[in-house]
Design a protein around this motif. Structure first.
Motif, PDB file in Angstrom:
ATOM      1  N   VAL A  20      11.381  33.644  67.691  1.00  0.00           N
ATOM      2  CA  VAL A  20      11.983  34.973  67.843  1.00  0.00           C
ATOM      3  C   VAL A  20      13.414  34.851  68.345  1.00  0.00           C
ATOM      4  O   VAL A  20      14.318  35.563  67.887  1.00  0.00           O
ATOM      5  N   LEU A  21      13.649  33.947  69.285  1.00  0.00           N
ATOM      6  CA  LEU A  21      15.013  33.733  69.790  1.00  0.00           C
ATOM      7  C   LEU A  21      15.921  33.226  68.673  1.00  0.00           C
ATOM      8  O   LEU A  21      17.068  33.688  68.538  1.00  0.00           O
ATOM      9  N   LEU A  22      15.442  32.294  67.866  1.00  0.00           N
ATOM     10  CA  LEU A  22      16.246  31.784  66.750  1.00  0.00           C
ATOM     11  C   LEU A  22      16.529  32.888  65.734  1.00  0.00           C
ATOM     12  O   LEU A  22      17.603  32.909  65.122  1.00  0.00           O
ATOM     13  N   LYS A  23      15.575  33.798  65.566  1.00  0.00           N
ATOM     14  CA  LYS A  23      15.805  34.927  64.650  1.00  0.00           C
ATOM     15  C   LYS A  23      16.972  35.784  65.145  1.00  0.00           C
ATOM     16  O   LYS A  23      17.840  36.195  64.348  1.00  0.00           O
ATOM     17  N   LEU A  24      17.003  36.046  66.460  1.00  0.00           N
ATOM     18  CA  LEU A  24      18.097  36.845  67.015  1.00  0.00           C
ATOM     19  C   LEU A  24      19.430  36.100  66.911  1.00  0.00           C
ATOM     20  O   LEU A  24      20.462  36.704  66.620  1.00  0.00           O
ATOM     21  N   LEU A  25      19.419  34.803  67.161  1.00  0.00           N
ATOM     22  CA  LEU A  25      20.640  34.017  67.008  1.00  0.00           C
ATOM     23  C   LEU A  25      21.119  34.025  65.562  1.00  0.00           C
ATOM     24  O   LEU A  25      22.323  34.118  65.291  1.00  0.00           O
ATOM     25  N   GLN A  37       3.568  37.637  59.761  1.00  0.00           N
ATOM     26  CA  GLN A  37       4.631  37.798  60.758  1.00  0.00           C
ATOM     27  C   GLN A  37       5.059  36.454  61.357  1.00  0.00           C
ATOM     28  O   GLN A  37       5.349  36.345  62.545  1.00  0.00           O
ATOM     29  N   VAL A  38       5.114  35.421  60.526  1.00  0.00           N
ATOM     30  CA  VAL A  38       5.455  34.083  61.000  1.00  0.00           C
ATOM     31  C   VAL A  38       6.910  33.768  60.668  1.00  0.00           C
ATOM     32  O   VAL A  38       7.325  33.887  59.523  1.00  0.00           O
ATOM     33  N   HIS A  39       7.683  33.358  61.697  1.00  0.00           N
ATOM     34  CA  HIS A  39       9.021  32.809  61.461  1.00  0.00           C
ATOM     35  C   HIS A  39       8.833  31.312  61.199  1.00  0.00           C
ATOM     36  O   HIS A  39       9.008  30.467  62.084  1.00  0.00           O
ATOM     37  N   ARG A  40       8.458  30.996  59.973  1.00  0.00           N
ATOM     38  CA  ARG A  40       7.977  29.656  59.643  1.00  0.00           C
ATOM     39  C   ARG A  40       9.029  28.582  59.896  1.00  0.00           C
ATOM     40  O   ARG A  40       8.717  27.496  60.379  1.00  0.00           O
ATOM     41  N   HIS A  41      10.270  28.867  59.570  1.00  0.00           N
ATOM     42  CA  HIS A  41      11.311  27.854  59.732  1.00  0.00           C
ATOM     43  C   HIS A  41      11.560  27.544  61.204  1.00  0.00           C
ATOM     44  O   HIS A  41      11.840  26.395  61.567  1.00  0.00           O
ATOM     45  N   GLY A  42      11.455  28.562  62.068  1.00  0.00           N
ATOM     46  CA  GLY A  42      11.595  28.320  63.498  1.00  0.00           C
ATOM     47  C   GLY A  42      10.459  27.466  64.035  1.00  0.00           C
ATOM     48  O   GLY A  42      10.674  26.573  64.865  1.00  0.00           O
ATOM     49  N   VAL A  43       9.239  27.740  63.565  1.00  0.00           N
ATOM     50  CA  VAL A  43       8.081  26.949  63.988  1.00  0.00           C
ATOM     51  C   VAL A  43       8.243  25.494  63.563  1.00  0.00           C
ATOM     52  O   VAL A  43       8.021  24.559  64.345  1.00  0.00           O
ATOM     53  N   LEU A  44       8.644  25.280  62.310  1.00  0.00           N
ATOM     54  CA  LEU A  44       8.793  23.911  61.807  1.00  0.00           C
ATOM     55  C   LEU A  44       9.941  23.177  62.502  1.00  0.00           C
ATOM     56  O   LEU A  44       9.834  21.983  62.804  1.00  0.00           O
ATOM     57  N   ALA A  45      11.048  23.875  62.757  1.00  0.00           N
ATOM     58  CA  ALA A  45      12.170  23.231  63.446  1.00  0.00           C
ATOM     59  C   ALA A  45      11.766  22.793  64.846  1.00  0.00           C
ATOM     60  O   ALA A  45      12.098  21.680  65.293  1.00  0.00           O
TER      61      ALA A  45
END
Length: 612
Positions: A327-332, A349-357
């Protein structure tokens, strides 16, 4: 296409309301399970961090365990009250980053974001290694495989989170409930004991209490306070992930935050009371929590239940980072300080790229540390104190700007909390600087510089694209389509048909290598082309050196320079095999041509897939 967002009771005719993704979001209970594991599990090492520091002053120093814990609990109450207000003021999430960006400026916001990113990544590594360390303590034969066990646990948690934050919350409700229930049972039973039931776990282990120390100085108390504040990591996670909750999001997140503070505070104070009640002294090789379980419950099945529950929750507490960091990476990313790919959201509702990073960076840290907790702990918790301090200073500015009812009391509360967390950040950094904290001191400004570099890059891109400005009206230009060919086939025919549909003129291009056999093959191909007579000119390129992509790119450049005002498109035909493994059999000519044309020209590239 618009999305219908009518509430269920407003849907006419009793029809099933459309899925707006709410069922894949968190309730207060599942939010507590998904986002508070870090804070809950900290009771396994928070009280121990306090007594280990106070042990340097001998038995007299250990007598200050409860006062130090009460100070930490008071700070916890301040933080919970502060982050409850942060949730209400910034319902889009982001926590310290959102507060700082709004009230302290973009640069300070990036410092807060960088501190949280570092804390989240280190939390994953520390949680996984601590959980595996508890496992290898119970089964010493696994010690040599601890790195692979750490990576396996990380892969498991990542896989669960890729299925959605609700799925991860449901999976972690039972372990969280077992752990919290076991700790409260330990505290309740221990309060009725006048003396330890058993000391078997500590038997034969050397005490770490100093024998010749008699004074307790302010610096020692500050160091114990700062070390014990490691138990407060994770308090901010709920405020960072407010968008992950179901509507009403703010109210549900606030309830989860209050519940977290109440449960964590009671556990910390209860365990501290038992430490003083049993006159517990830290020993090498046995955790304080294990000694408390032994003293209150005895060396029996209940003792092992607490140990295994602690082990599991420590390993799973990494889930807090998987809930907050994406969620923080989404805001950034929304503010152009991180790659925009982090703003993309998959199903559930998964920010998949943030999870993988997060998984990839954490895996690198695990490999770097060799799965050893002690290598990572000195760097842990510094970032979160920086974030705490910035968030509360920002909330002071927030109350001063609003000047609503009771704003002075709220500002005083946040100001006092900022002072306490600021002192804790300085003490922790100074006391652990040579143990690895220096790496955080360097990484924090480096990460801020990286965020700013990304923002400048997006600024240059925006300027080139003219974003925010009205572009000129679209107009038609003459179009030339160039098709690389090497043999006659159905693929060639399909490619020329598609090219004729796209452009005003079509040219087929063939590259003839300088070898004699290639020239013979090229002449044969030219004769076949004349016999076929598709009505398309065949251009034969004869470079002096071997190569496929560069000769075609050079020809495209020459055409674009000679025929200005003509839109040049390179259509690359490629066969797509039926089976995935059969792609290994392809010669990759299309990829070679596309790479050269993209790198050396401004032509439009189309890749025509012909499925076999």
């Amino acid at each position: 296409m618009s999305v219908l967002t009518t509430e269920p009771d407003a849907v006419p005719g009793g029809e099933e309301p459309p899925d707006t993704g709410e069922r894949h979001r968190l309730t207060a209970v599942t939010g507590l399970a998904a986002l508070s594991l870090d804070a809950m599990a900290s009771v396994a090492y928070g009280p121990e961090a306090i007594v280990l520091v106070l042990a340097g002053a001998g038995a007299r120093g250990l007598g200050f365990t409860l006062p130090v814990t009460l100070a930490i609990a008071a700070l916890l109450a301040v933080l919970v009250a502060s982050y409850r207000q942060v949730i209400a003021a910034f319902p889009d999430g982001g926590g310290a980053y959102a507060v700082a960006r709004a009230h302290l400026g973009a640069r300070t916001g990036l410092v807060a974001a960088a501190s949280l990113v570092l804390d989240y990544v280190l939390n994953v590594a520390v949680a996984v290694t601590a959980g595996v360390a508890a496992l290898t303590s119970a089964f010493p034969g696994l010690y040599g495989d601890r790195l692979w066990l750490c990576l396996a646990v990380l892969a498991l948690i990542t896989g669960v989170n890729l299925r959605g934050i609700v799925e991860s919350a449901r999976a972690f409700i039972v372990p969280t409930a077992v752990f919290v229930g076991a700790i409260f049972v330990l505290i309740a039973v221990g309060l009725f004991r006048d003396h330890p039931v058993s000391t078997a776990s500590a038997a034969g282990h050397a005490s770490v209490v100093a024998d010749n120390a008699t004074t307790v100085g302010t610096l020692l108390l500050l160091k114990a306070f700062a070390s014990g504040c490691a138990a407060l990591t994770g308090v901010e996670a709920i405020a960072n992930a407010v968008p992950s909750f179901r509507v009403p999001r703010t109210r549900r997140a606030q309830r989860a935050e209050i519940a977290l503070g109440a449960v964590l505070g009671l556990m910390l104070i209860g365990l501290s009371v038992l430490i003083g009640r049993f006159h517990l002294q830290p020993v090498a090789g046995v955790t304080v929590l294990a000694q408390l379980a032994d003293a209150a419950l005895g060396h029996n099945a209940a003792f092992y239940v607490i140990q295994f529950a602690t082990m599991i929750l420590l390993a799973l507490s990494a889930n807090t980072s998987f809930g907050g960091l994406p969620v923080l990476l989404k805001l950034l990313a929304r503010d152009d300080h991180a790659p925009h790919v982090f703003a993309l959201k998959a199903d559930r509702q998964v920010h998949r790229h943030g999870v993988l990073a997060l998984a990839v960076v954490s895996a690198a840290l695990l490999v770097f540390s060799g799965g050893d907790t002690n290598t990572l702990v000195p760097m842990f918790a510094i970032g979160v104190f920086v974030g705490f301090t910035i968030a509360q200073v920002g909330m002071v500015r927030h109350w001063r700007a609003e000047r609503g009812r009771g704003w002075r009391g709220k500002a005083l509360l946040n100001g006092g909390g900022a002072l306490l967390t600021g002192v804790a950040a300085v003490v922790v950094t100074a006391s652990k600087f040579t143990e690895g904290a220096w790496l955080i001191v360097l990484a924090l400004p480096a990460l801020v510089a990286a965020f700013e570099a990304v923002r400048r890059a997006y600024g240059r891109i925006d300027a080139r694209l003219g974003l925010g400005l009205l572009p000129r009206a679209p107009h038609r230009e003459r179009s030339l389509v160039i098709v690389p060919v090497s043999a006659l086939s159905r693929l060639t025919s399909e490619a020329l048909t598609a090219a004729a549909s796209l452009g005003d003129e079509v040219r087929a291009v063939s590259v003839c290598a300088p070898d004699p056999e290639d020239r013979v093959r090229a002449r044969a191909f030219a004769r076949s082309w004349r016999d076929w007579d598709p009505g398309v000119e065949l251009v034969r390129l004869t470079p002096e050196r071997h190569g496929l992509g560069r000769p075609i790119a050079a020809y495209v450049r020459a055409v674009a320079a000679a025929e200005r005002g003509t839109r040049v498109t390179v259509l690359i035909p490629e066969a797509e095999p039926e089976r995935l493994w059969q792609r290994l059999l392809q010669n990759q000519r299309g990829a070679v041509v596309a790479h050269a044309v993209r790198r050396e020209t401004d032509a439009v590239i189309c890749r025509l897939r012909f499925r076999l």
